[in-house]
Design a protein around this motif. Sequence first.
Motif, PDB file in Angstrom:
ATOM      1  N   LYS A 117      32.701  29.630  57.974  1.00 10.56           N
ATOM      2  CA  LYS A 117      31.656  30.319  57.785  1.00 10.56           C
ATOM      3  C   LYS A 117      30.172  30.370  58.406  1.00 10.56           C
ATOM      4  CE  LYS A 117      33.724  31.746  53.659  1.00 10.56           C
ATOM      5  NZ  LYS A 117      34.100  33.105  53.515  1.00 10.56           N
ATOM      6  N   ALA A 132      23.649  38.523  54.770  1.00  9.92           N
ATOM      7  CA  ALA A 132      22.830  37.949  53.644  1.00  9.92           C
ATOM      8  C   ALA A 132      22.193  36.705  54.410  1.00  9.92           C
ATOM      9  CB  ALA A 132      23.618  37.340  52.370  1.00  9.92           C
ATOM     10  N   VAL A 155      24.934  32.123  46.354  1.00  9.08           N
ATOM     11  CA  VAL A 155      26.386  32.135  46.535  1.00  9.08           C
ATOM     12  C   VAL A 155      26.657  30.776  47.246  1.00  9.08           C
ATOM     13  CG1 VAL A 155      28.417  33.000  47.110  1.00  9.08           C
ATOM     14  CG2 VAL A 155      26.682  34.674  46.595  1.00  9.08           C
ATOM     15  N   LYS A 157      29.185  28.586  49.738  1.00  9.18           N
ATOM     16  CA  LYS A 157      30.597  28.671  50.351  1.00  9.18           C
ATOM     17  C   LYS A 157      31.027  27.354  51.006  1.00  9.18           C
ATOM     18  CE  LYS A 157      29.837  33.800  50.778  1.00  9.18           C
ATOM     19  NZ  LYS A 157      29.942  34.792  51.615  1.00  9.18           N
ATOM     20  N   VAL A 167      34.564  29.882  47.530  1.00  6.73           N
ATOM     21  CA  VAL A 167      33.242  30.589  47.029  1.00  6.73           C
ATOM     22  C   VAL A 167      32.942  30.477  45.744  1.00  6.73           C
ATOM     23  CG1 VAL A 167      32.124  32.875  47.433  1.00  6.73           C
ATOM     24  CG2 VAL A 167      33.492  31.945  49.043  1.00  6.73           C
ATOM     25  N   VAL A 169      30.039  32.178  43.307  1.00  3.11           N
ATOM     26  CA  VAL A 169      28.930  33.087  42.810  1.00  3.11           C
ATOM     27  C   VAL A 169      28.156  32.470  41.898  1.00  3.11           C
ATOM     28  CG1 VAL A 169      28.291  35.340  42.370  1.00  3.11           C
ATOM     29  CG2 VAL A 169      30.063  34.956  43.875  1.00  3.11           C
ATOM     30  N   GLU A 199      23.929  31.265  50.186  1.00  2.00           N
ATOM     31  CA  GLU A 199      23.548  32.472  50.735  1.00  2.00           C
ATOM     32  C   GLU A 199      22.853  33.218  49.552  1.00  2.00           C
ATOM     33  OE1 GLU A 199      27.307  34.439  53.525  1.00  2.00           O
ATOM     34  OE2 GLU A 199      26.754  35.350  51.617  1.00  2.00           O
ATOM     35  N   GLU A 200      21.956  34.068  50.022  1.00  5.22           N
ATOM     36  CA  GLU A 200      21.312  34.914  48.972  1.00  5.22           C
ATOM     37  C   GLU A 200      22.602  35.853  48.390  1.00  5.22           C
ATOM     38  OE1 GLU A 200      19.154  39.356  50.364  1.00  5.22           O
ATOM     39  OE2 GLU A 200      19.949  37.760  51.748  1.00  5.22           O
ATOM     40  N   TYR A 201      22.276  36.011  46.950  1.00  7.64           N
ATOM     41  CA  TYR A 201      23.138  36.926  46.345  1.00  7.64           C
ATOM     42  C   TYR A 201      23.186  38.400  46.626  1.00  7.64           C
ATOM     43  CZ  TYR A 201      25.289  39.035  42.422  1.00  7.64           C
ATOM     44  OH  TYR A 201      26.086  39.923  41.424  1.00  7.64           O
ATOM     45  N   LEU A 202      23.948  39.107  47.141  1.00  7.57           N
ATOM     46  CA  LEU A 202      23.821  40.522  47.312  1.00  7.57           C
ATOM     47  C   LEU A 202      24.452  41.496  46.127  1.00  7.57           C
ATOM     48  CD1 LEU A 202      24.824  40.700  51.186  1.00  7.57           C
ATOM     49  CD2 LEU A 202      22.515  40.619  50.299  1.00  7.57           C
ATOM     50  N   GLU A 206      31.444  46.529  46.876  1.00  7.45           N
ATOM     51  CA  GLU A 206      32.302  46.030  48.239  1.00  7.45           C
ATOM     52  C   GLU A 206      33.261  46.782  48.756  1.00  7.45           C
ATOM     53  OE1 GLU A 206      33.837  41.766  47.832  1.00  7.45           O
ATOM     54  OE2 GLU A 206      32.523  41.697  46.265  1.00  7.45           O
ATOM     55  N   LYS A 228      38.751  41.917  43.289  1.00  7.31           N
ATOM     56  CA  LYS A 228      39.041  40.482  43.569  1.00  7.31           C
ATOM     57  C   LYS A 228      39.054  39.873  42.108  1.00  7.31           C
ATOM     58  CE  LYS A 228      37.990  39.630  48.000  1.00  7.31           C
ATOM     59  NZ  LYS A 228      37.133  40.619  48.650  1.00  7.31           N
ATOM     60  N   ASN A 238      37.670  34.936  40.417  1.00 10.48           N
ATOM     61  CA  ASN A 238      38.123  35.451  41.312  1.00 10.48           C
ATOM     62  C   ASN A 238      39.567  35.053  41.981  1.00 10.48           C
ATOM     63  OD1 ASN A 238      36.352  37.087  43.329  1.00 10.48           O
ATOM     64  ND2 ASN A 238      35.055  35.376  43.483  1.00 10.48           N
ATOM     65  N   MET A 287      29.334  44.572  51.889  1.00 11.29           N
ATOM     66  CA  MET A 287      28.550  44.626  50.558  1.00 11.29           C
ATOM     67  C   MET A 287      27.505  46.018  50.929  1.00 11.29           C
ATOM     68  SD  MET A 287      28.403  43.808  47.524  1.00 11.29           S
ATOM     69  CE  MET A 287      28.594  42.088  46.841  1.00 11.29           C
ATOM     70  N   LEU A 297      29.714  40.248  54.304  1.00  7.10           N
ATOM     71  CA  LEU A 297      29.862  39.202  53.465  1.00  7.10           C
ATOM     72  C   LEU A 297      30.533  38.027  54.124  1.00  7.10           C
ATOM     73  CD1 LEU A 297      30.999  40.730  50.117  1.00  7.10           C
ATOM     74  CD2 LEU A 297      28.836  39.894  50.446  1.00  7.10           C
ATOM     75  N   GLU A 298      31.685  38.795  54.774  1.00  4.52           N
ATOM     76  CA  GLU A 298      32.448  37.704  55.607  1.00  4.52           C
ATOM     77  C   GLU A 298      33.299  38.363  56.551  1.00  4.52           C
ATOM     78  OE1 GLU A 298      35.916  36.252  53.526  1.00  4.52           O
ATOM     79  OE2 GLU A 298      36.463  38.058  52.619  1.00  4.52           O
TER      80      GLU A 298
END
Length: 438
Positions: A117, A132, A155, A157, A167, A169, A199-202, A206, A228, A238, A287, A297-298
């Motif tokens: 990541k 993010a 988040v 990860k 991951v 959240v 990470e910042e939460y977005l 999705e 998910k 998830n 996102m 996101l990934e």
Amino acid sequence: MSQKILHSLEEGISMKILVVGSGGREHALGWKLAQSPRVTAVYMAPGNGGTALQERLYNINITNLDELADFAEQRQIAFTLVGPEAPLAAGIVNLFRSRSLKIFGPTREAAQLESSKDFAKTLMKCYGIPTAEYATFSDADLAHAYVQEKGAPLVIKADGLAAGKGVVVAQTLNEAHCAIRMMLTDNKLGSAGARVVIEEYLQGEEASFIVMVDGKHVLALASSQDHKRLLDGDQGPNTGGMGAYSQAPIITPKLHLRVMREIILPTVRAMEQEGLCYTGFLYAGLMIDAQGNPKTLEFNCRMGDPETQSIMTRLKGDFTCILEHALAGTLDAIEPEWDQRTAVGVVLAAHQYPYAPRKGDSIYYIPEQTENLVIFHAGTNLVDDKLVTSSGRVLCVVGLADSVCEARLIAYKAIHRIQFDGMQYRRDIGYRALNSKH
Ligand code: AMP
Ligand code: GLY
């Protein structure tokens, strides 16, 4: 069409193909490949109970990469397709290429887009690809301090591959601190969690944006969205994915162009500039915020599961031709055709999925495939000619129709006949598409 491809089209009338993997995604890839009049056999390594039963698909019980390369060489496999990320991250493409065997996928180095990541985030940051905000830590104290400074939600990860468990959240600071302890202090995810990306939460909706890349050119596949969370209304833990549909109404033609221009093409160019020429499927998990702006996101260096099951049922024509273009570096020379119907795929999961899925439950009454219904196997095994569950996600039932509503009805009607003890599934797959304003 290039002379080279025409030549191989004429030659390749008894093609044998190898598909690596055992899930619903691999069944869908094998199912589509086996429809080609050029294909005599698709070897599934190791495959599942459904691929064992399907015409022109043959399970082979090989997972060791060297042995797979030996098999491809001895059986004169035209090319190999890789479903899951683990063999890619382990270097199956490097190995096959070193033995002059054709394979579609990224090298171990290029697969870092998924297997690290931090690699993906650093690349996106350097090349201005929307994602993010983040920071990476291997020191737990620094990670705790960062979380304290930023505040929840965040988040957390794991940097490495963690089989869908990497991951968290975190809606509260406490959850964020727990995730850091779990990964960095208690080493619960092993080396995959030895570094974490925070990470910042977005917020937003999705979508899965999957393309094929031949090193230079990019061919977008039909758009899709998956679900998910385990439970209806996107509640519960998830999972790998409880259902998916294609087309995704949120990916309008305008947004499609934007994602290509702002995310996909810059990523492919960035990889080239880094000397890591990307080949293979590339899956951007997006996102999309309330204003319609996409962020990444990934990245996954493979197709999605269960997105593939819906996408493959909509792909018209010969998939082997598309793959040959991908292998020849001429993806710019073709345009795939899509069934205009919507495909809705619902995953049937085993008792206690995703925690400790039970194995060995007998499966009954799987309906036959029709024009508008296809059932892909994932966690199934054939034992004494009878199907039993063998892992978390067991089947994916795909309905096809002119509307999302009808496609869902077809899938759920089939599901009502299927039985196995402890079967779990969501009743609301496709709800976003049904309520879409796009
Ligand atoms: P990933 O494996 O990175 O896609 O993460 C798994 C899931 O976690 C995603 O599908 C999202 O539902 C959620 N997720 C990941 N990153 C974020 C983020 N920055 N903000 C909100 N949700 C996220
Ligand atoms: N369906 C999500 C994934 O394949 O990663």
